[in-house]
Design a protein around this motif. Structure first.
Motif, PDB file in Angstrom:
ATOM      1  N   SER A 156       0.700  -1.254  -0.192  1.00 32.14           N
ATOM      2  CA  SER A 156       0.136   0.034  -0.043  1.00 32.14           C
ATOM      3  C   SER A 156       1.002   1.141   0.044  1.00 32.14           C
ATOM      4  O   SER A 156       0.589   2.266  -0.491  1.00 32.14           O
ATOM      5  CB  SER A 156      -0.910  -0.028   1.172  1.00 32.14           C
ATOM      6  N   ALA A 160       0.786   4.408  -2.458  1.00 34.85           N
ATOM      7  CA  ALA A 160       0.433   5.715  -2.224  1.00 34.85           C
ATOM      8  C   ALA A 160       1.511   6.722  -2.716  1.00 34.85           C
ATOM      9  O   ALA A 160       0.887   7.820  -3.081  1.00 34.85           O
ATOM     10  CB  ALA A 160       0.835   5.937  -0.778  1.00 34.85           C
ATOM     11  N   ILE A 188      -2.026   6.023   3.143  1.00 31.30           N
ATOM     12  CA  ILE A 188      -2.644   4.739   4.069  1.00 31.30           C
ATOM     13  C   ILE A 188      -3.386   4.832   5.331  1.00 31.30           C
ATOM     14  O   ILE A 188      -3.946   3.863   5.723  1.00 31.30           O
ATOM     15  CB  ILE A 188      -1.255   3.946   4.040  1.00 31.30           C
ATOM     16  N   ASN A 189      -3.569   5.975   5.782  1.00 33.54           N
ATOM     17  CA  ASN A 189      -4.260   6.319   6.924  1.00 33.54           C
ATOM     18  C   ASN A 189      -5.744   6.910   6.354  1.00 33.54           C
ATOM     19  O   ASN A 189      -6.732   7.216   7.397  1.00 33.54           O
ATOM     20  CB  ASN A 189      -3.563   7.257   7.791  1.00 33.54           C
ATOM     21  N   SER A 190      -5.980   6.955   5.339  1.00 30.41           N
ATOM     22  CA  SER A 190      -7.355   7.655   4.694  1.00 30.41           C
ATOM     23  C   SER A 190      -7.992   6.315   4.761  1.00 30.41           C
ATOM     24  O   SER A 190      -7.687   5.312   4.907  1.00 30.41           O
ATOM     25  CB  SER A 190      -7.142   8.164   3.329  1.00 30.41           C
ATOM     26  N   PRO A 191      -9.554   6.760   4.905  1.00 28.13           N
ATOM     27  CA  PRO A 191     -10.382   5.394   5.087  1.00 28.13           C
ATOM     28  C   PRO A 191     -10.342   4.309   3.942  1.00 28.13           C
ATOM     29  O   PRO A 191     -10.222   4.880   2.867  1.00 28.13           O
ATOM     30  CB  PRO A 191     -11.908   6.137   4.981  1.00 28.13           C
ATOM     31  N   MET A 192     -10.348   3.178   4.270  1.00 29.21           N
ATOM     32  CA  MET A 192     -10.503   2.116   3.559  1.00 29.21           C
ATOM     33  C   MET A 192     -11.882   2.185   2.659  1.00 29.21           C
ATOM     34  O   MET A 192     -12.871   1.966   3.146  1.00 29.21           O
ATOM     35  CB  MET A 192     -10.313   0.508   4.231  1.00 29.21           C
ATOM     36  N   ASP A 195     -10.791  -2.846   0.038  1.00 35.94           N
ATOM     37  CA  ASP A 195      -9.363  -3.400   0.509  1.00 35.94           C
ATOM     38  C   ASP A 195      -8.770  -4.023  -0.706  1.00 35.94           C
ATOM     39  O   ASP A 195      -9.303  -4.961  -1.417  1.00 35.94           O
ATOM     40  CB  ASP A 195      -9.766  -4.463   1.297  1.00 35.94           C
ATOM     41  N   HIS A 198      -7.566   2.352  -0.575  1.00 32.08           N
ATOM     42  CA  HIS A 198      -7.834   3.662   0.554  1.00 32.08           C
ATOM     43  C   HIS A 198      -8.687   4.765  -0.243  1.00 32.08           C
ATOM     44  O   HIS A 198      -8.343   4.865  -1.483  1.00 32.08           O
ATOM     45  CB  HIS A 198      -6.771   4.281   1.431  1.00 32.08           C
ATOM     46  N   ARG A 199      -9.017   5.712   0.303  1.00 35.29           N
ATOM     47  CA  ARG A 199      -9.931   6.843  -0.277  1.00 35.29           C
ATOM     48  C   ARG A 199      -8.843   7.589  -1.112  1.00 35.29           C
ATOM     49  O   ARG A 199      -9.362   7.930  -2.207  1.00 35.29           O
ATOM     50  CB  ARG A 199     -10.501   7.790   0.834  1.00 35.29           C
ATOM     51  N   ASP A 201      -6.526   6.337  -2.513  1.00 35.98           N
ATOM     52  CA  ASP A 201      -6.077   5.784  -3.878  1.00 35.98           C
ATOM     53  C   ASP A 201      -7.090   5.957  -5.075  1.00 35.98           C
ATOM     54  O   ASP A 201      -6.714   5.646  -6.129  1.00 35.98           O
ATOM     55  CB  ASP A 201      -5.945   4.241  -3.512  1.00 35.98           C
TER      56      ASP A 201
END
Length: 384
Positions: A156, A160, A188-192, A195, A198-199, A201
Motif C-alpha cells: 500500500s 501511495a 494509507i491512513n485515509s479510510p479503506m 481493500d 484507500h480513499r 487511492d
C-alpha cells in the motif's frame, strides 16, 4: 498504412470548470470545441471531421454536429470508455491519411459531479451473470490491487507514492480539485474503500470536458503554433476469456507494443507519461504493461518520487491527473492527451515542465481492469 508523421495535434483545450450545475453537457462540449479551435487559430467552418464517444448527449455525433452547426464529411463515434479519445486521435490520423477529412474535432464533456445518476446496463451480455455478485468499479480495481500484492509483494505504501506524485503536480494547477500535498502516511491512513484501496487511492469526480484538433501536415504548416506530431498508436481489448483471467495485467500490454513499434522508439526514450489514473493501481499496472519496468516491479518503480517532475526518471500526469485534478464524465483519456500536448509544446506549468520534452506517451483505459476493458496508446513527438 502507418500514421507516423501523417497528422498533428494543433489545438487543445481543457474546460476550467469542475462543477457545472448551470451548464448542459452539450454546452460543455461546444465550449470545449470553441476553446480548442481558438487554440489552433481555426473556426467551426474549418472542421470537416467530428469525433465523439458515449459521453456526447442525444444521438452522439448526430446531435452534436447539429448543435454546433458543423458541416463535416467524416464522422466517428468510437466508444472505448476512457480510452476513446486516444483511439479518436489515431482514427483521425487514419482518416486524414486517406483523404476523408483534414481538420478533425474531438470533444468530451460530462457532469458526473452534479448529475451523477447512471442507469444500470441491464442489456449488456454479462449483466445477468455478474450483477448478482455486486460488482462495482472500486471493488473491481481492489481485486486487481490485491492480486498484484499477492503475486509480487506490492505494498500500500508503494501505491501511495503515485498519489503523492500527483499531488506534487496538482499544487501548481489552480483548477485542480485537490491541490494539497499529501504524504504516503496520508494515503494509507485515509479510510479503506475497497481493500486494499484507500480513499486517497481513488480518483476524484468532476464535471468538465476537453477538446482536441487534429490536422493534416499541410494545414499544420499554416498554423503558428508548436506542432505535436502523432507517430504511433495502438488499441487493444481484454475480456474475461472464459474465466482464464490474470488480474495483474491490462490490455495496455498489447496496445503499447503496437504504438511503440509504429513510432520506432522504446519506452526508455519517453520523456513524459500521461497515464490513466482512475486508481493508483491503474497507474502501476499500466506502467509495467507499457514497458517502463518489468511485470511485478511497478511498486519499486513508483517509489521515492520517481514519477515527480524534476525529481524522478518518469514524470507523469503533471496536471494532477484524475487522482487530483479532474475526471470529467468519468473518462480521463482526453485530459491525458491535453497535458501531453502541453508538455511537448513547453506550455505546462513552469514548476512541472519537463526539460527538453520531445517524446511523450498518452495512454487510456476504458471499462474496468478487473473485468473487461479497452486500452489505447498514443506516442507523440514535438516537431522541431
Amino acid at each position: 498504412m502507418s500514421i507516423n508523421g501523417i497528422a498533428y495535434i494543433m489545438g487543445a483545450y481543457e474546460h476550467p470548470t469542475r462543477k457545472a450545475p448551470d451548464k448542459t453537457i452539450a454546452q460543455l462540449h461546444a465550449e470545449c470545441a470553441a476553446g480548442a479551435l481558438a487554440d489552433a487559430g481555426l473556426t467551426l467552418s474549418d472542421v470537416d471531421g467530428y469525433f465523439c464517444a458515449g459521453d456526447a448527449p442525444g444521438m452522439g455525433p448526430v446531435s452534436m454536429i447539429d448543435y454546433m452547426g458543423l458541416n463535416v464529411r467524416h464522422i466517428d463515434s468510437t466508444e472505448l470508455g476512457g480510452a476513446s479519445y486516444m483511439a479518436h486521435i489515431s482514427h483521425a490520423a487514419q482518416a486524414i491519411a486517406t483523404g476523408k477529412c483534414s481538420v478533425a474535432l474531438i470533444t468530451l464533456a460530462g457532469k458526473p459531479r452534479t448529475s451523477p445518476h447512471q442507469p444500470p446496463r441491464t442489456t449488456t451480455p454479462e449483466y445477468s451473470y455478474e450483477s448478482p455478485y455486486g460488482t462495482t468499479v472500486v471493488n473491481s480495481y481492489g481485486m486487481c490491487a490485491a492480486r498484484h500484492m499477492y503475486e509480487f509483494g506490492t505494498t500500500s505504501e508503494q501505491l501511495a507514492w503515485i498519489k503523492v506524485a500527483a499531488s506534487h503536480h496538482a499544487q501548481h494547477n489552480p483548477n485542480a480539485m485537490l491541490q494539497n500535498l499529501v504524504t504516503v502516511e496520508d494515503v494509507i491512513n485515509s479510510p479503506m474503500i475497497s481493500d486494499p484501496l484507500h480513499r486517497l487511492d481513488c480518483c476524484i469526480v468532476s464535471d468538465g470536458g476537453g477538446a482536441l484538433i487534429v490536422t493534416s501536415a499541410e494545414i499544420a504548416k499554416q498554423i503558428n503554433r508548436p506542432k505535436v506530431k502523432i507517430i504511433g498508436a495502438g488499441e487493444a481489448n481484454k475480456g474475461q476469456n472464459g474465466g482464464m483471467l490474470d488480474l495483474t495485467y491490462s490490455a495496455g500490454q498489447k496496445s503499447g507494443k503496437i504504438a511503440f513499434a509504429e513510432a520506432g522508439i522504446k519506452p526508455s526514450d519517453i520523456k513524459y507519461a500521461s497515464i490513466y489514473d482512475s486508481f493508483t493501481i491503474t497507474v502501476l499496472i499500466q506502467l509495467e504493461d507499457l514497458g517502463f519496468c518489468a511485470k511485478g516491479d511497478g511498486g519499486k518503480f513508483v517509489m521515492d518520487g520517481n514519477l515527480i517532475s524534476g525529481v524522478g526518471k518518469l514524470p507523469f500526469n503533471t496536471d494532477g491527473g484524475g487522482l487530483c485534478n479532474n475526471h470529467p464524465a468519468n473518462r480521463g483519456g482526453m485530459t491525458k492527451i491535453i497535458e501531453a500536448v502541453r508538455q511537448l509544446r513547453g506550455e505546462a506549468h513552469p514548476k512541472v515542465q519537463v526539460k527538453n520534452c520531445d517524446l511523450a506517451i498518452a495512454h487510456g483505459t476504458g471499462g474496468m481492469l478487473g473485468h473487461r476493458h479497452a486500452s489505447a496508446t498514443l506516442i507523440l513527438e514535438r516537431e522541431s
